[in-house]
Design a protein around this motif. Structure first.
Motif, PDB file in Angstrom:
ATOM      1  N   ASP A  85       0.824  -1.210   0.000  1.00  0.00           N
ATOM      2  CA  ASP A  85       0.000   0.000   0.000  1.00  0.00           C
ATOM      3  C   ASP A  85       0.864   1.268   0.000  1.00  0.00           C
ATOM      4  OD1 ASP A  85      -2.479   1.470   2.240  1.00  0.00           O
ATOM      5  OD2 ASP A  85      -2.282   1.565   0.060  1.00  0.00           O
ATOM      6  N   LEU A  86       1.785   1.308  -0.926  1.00  0.00           N
ATOM      7  CA  LEU A  86       2.723   2.423  -0.977  1.00  0.00           C
ATOM      8  C   LEU A  86       2.016   3.732  -1.284  1.00  0.00           C
ATOM      9  CD1 LEU A  86       5.639   0.546  -2.678  1.00  0.00           C
ATOM     10  CD2 LEU A  86       5.832   1.853  -0.549  1.00  0.00           C
ATOM     11  N   LYS A  87       2.551   4.805  -0.684  1.00  0.00           N
ATOM     12  CA  LYS A  87       1.985   6.139  -0.835  1.00  0.00           C
ATOM     13  C   LYS A  87       3.040   7.073  -1.411  1.00  0.00           C
ATOM     14  CE  LYS A  87      -0.867   5.333   3.264  1.00  0.00           C
ATOM     15  NZ  LYS A  87      -1.273   5.839   4.592  1.00  0.00           N
ATOM     16  N   PRO A  88       2.635   8.158  -2.039  1.00  0.00           N
ATOM     17  CA  PRO A  88       3.627   9.103  -2.581  1.00  0.00           C
ATOM     18  C   PRO A  88       4.621   9.578  -1.518  1.00  0.00           C
ATOM     19  CG  PRO A  88       1.463   9.591  -3.462  1.00  0.00           C
ATOM     20  CD  PRO A  88       1.262   8.527  -2.431  1.00  0.00           C
ATOM     21  N   GLU A  89       4.189   9.703  -0.290  1.00  0.00           N
ATOM     22  CA  GLU A  89       5.096  10.151   0.766  1.00  0.00           C
ATOM     23  C   GLU A  89       6.124   9.100   1.169  1.00  0.00           C
ATOM     24  OE1 GLU A  89       1.750  10.262   0.784  1.00  0.00           O
ATOM     25  OE2 GLU A  89       0.930   9.759   2.778  1.00  0.00           O
ATOM     26  N   ASP A  90       6.023   7.883   0.628  1.00  0.00           N
ATOM     27  CA  ASP A  90       7.048   6.861   0.843  1.00  0.00           C
ATOM     28  C   ASP A  90       8.225   7.025  -0.123  1.00  0.00           C
ATOM     29  OD1 ASP A  90       4.375   4.546   1.366  1.00  0.00           O
ATOM     30  OD2 ASP A  90       5.658   5.442   2.909  1.00  0.00           O
ATOM     31  N   THR A  91       8.110   7.940  -1.037  1.00  0.00           N
ATOM     32  CA  THR A  91       9.168   8.173  -2.018  1.00  0.00           C
ATOM     33  C   THR A  91      10.465   8.623  -1.346  1.00  0.00           C
ATOM     34  OG1 THR A  91       7.627   8.706  -3.790  1.00  0.00           O
ATOM     35  CG2 THR A  91       9.857   9.610  -3.983  1.00  0.00           C
ATOM     36  N   THR A 121      18.811   2.660  -2.488  1.00  0.00           N
ATOM     37  CA  THR A 121      18.010   2.324  -3.663  1.00  0.00           C
ATOM     38  C   THR A 121      16.805   3.258  -3.715  1.00  0.00           C
ATOM     39  OG1 THR A 121      16.901   0.506  -4.823  1.00  0.00           O
ATOM     40  CG2 THR A 121      16.671   0.555  -2.448  1.00  0.00           C
ATOM     41  N   GLN A 122      16.492   3.729  -4.899  1.00  0.00           N
ATOM     42  CA  GLN A 122      15.414   4.700  -5.068  1.00  0.00           C
ATOM     43  C   GLN A 122      14.065   3.989  -5.106  1.00  0.00           C
ATOM     44  OE1 GLN A 122      15.569   8.213  -5.344  1.00  0.00           O
ATOM     45  NE2 GLN A 122      13.327   8.075  -5.231  1.00  0.00           N
ATOM     46  N   VAL A 123      13.136   4.510  -4.334  1.00  0.00           N
ATOM     47  CA  VAL A 123      11.735   4.091  -4.394  1.00  0.00           C
ATOM     48  C   VAL A 123      10.911   5.325  -4.733  1.00  0.00           C
ATOM     49  CG1 VAL A 123       9.763   3.231  -3.083  1.00  0.00           C
ATOM     50  CG2 VAL A 123      12.024   2.197  -2.765  1.00  0.00           C
ATOM     51  N   THR A 124      10.170   5.247  -5.826  1.00  0.00           N
ATOM     52  CA  THR A 124       9.327   6.358  -6.256  1.00  0.00           C
ATOM     53  C   THR A 124       7.899   5.865  -6.371  1.00  0.00           C
ATOM     54  OG1 THR A 124      11.166   7.346  -7.481  1.00  0.00           O
ATOM     55  CG2 THR A 124       8.941   8.121  -8.004  1.00  0.00           C
ATOM     56  N   VAL A 125       7.011   6.543  -5.670  1.00  0.00           N
ATOM     57  CA  VAL A 125       5.585   6.201  -5.707  1.00  0.00           C
ATOM     58  C   VAL A 125       4.849   7.375  -6.349  1.00  0.00           C
ATOM     59  CG1 VAL A 125       3.582   5.452  -4.388  1.00  0.00           C
ATOM     60  CG2 VAL A 125       5.895   4.892  -3.584  1.00  0.00           C
TER      61      VAL A 125
END
Length: 127
Positions: A85-91, A121-125
């Protein structure tokens, strides 16, 4: 010398899932507490999740509790962060970490307790 190598990450849409992995090599003793941190652009590195030396206890930041799960394989070599349930704020850039002072230790939430870091490592939501 301990080395932590990360894999996983990428671009996902809100609500999707990702799993990060962190594999240790070198002069590695498995009975160390470990953790995951992240850093968003313009912000300080923050604690995300931690696991104690025996993998019997874990802790999460309030922002990810109930969505993220930290785990470690039986050999203590590879640690995972399962993110749901990833959210943009997890970026942000995610880092795995451990420390020479964390042998047989409980969970450490401060970055100052860690002196071994993965490469990030980059995570982009984003939709």
């Amino acid at each position: 010398q301990v080395q932590l190598r990360q894999s996983g990450g990428g671009l996902v849409q809100p609500g999707e899932s990702l799993t990060l992995a962190c594999t240790a090599s070198g002069n590695w003793i498995t009975n160390y507490a470990r953790g995951w941190f992240r850093q968003a652009p313009g912000k300080e590195r923050e604690f995300v999740a931690g696991i104690n030396w025996s993998s019997s206890n874990s802790r999460y930041s309030d922002s990810v509790k109930g969505r993220f799960t930290i785990s470690r394989d039986n050999a203590g070599i590879t640690m995972h962060l399962q993110m749901k349930d990833l959210k943009p704020e997890d970026t942000g850039v995610y880092y795995c970490a451990s420390g020479s002072g964390l042998y047989l230790a409980d969970i450490a939430t401060s970055s100052r307790d860690y002196n071994y870091w993965g490469q990030g490592t980059q995570v982009t939501v984003s939709s």
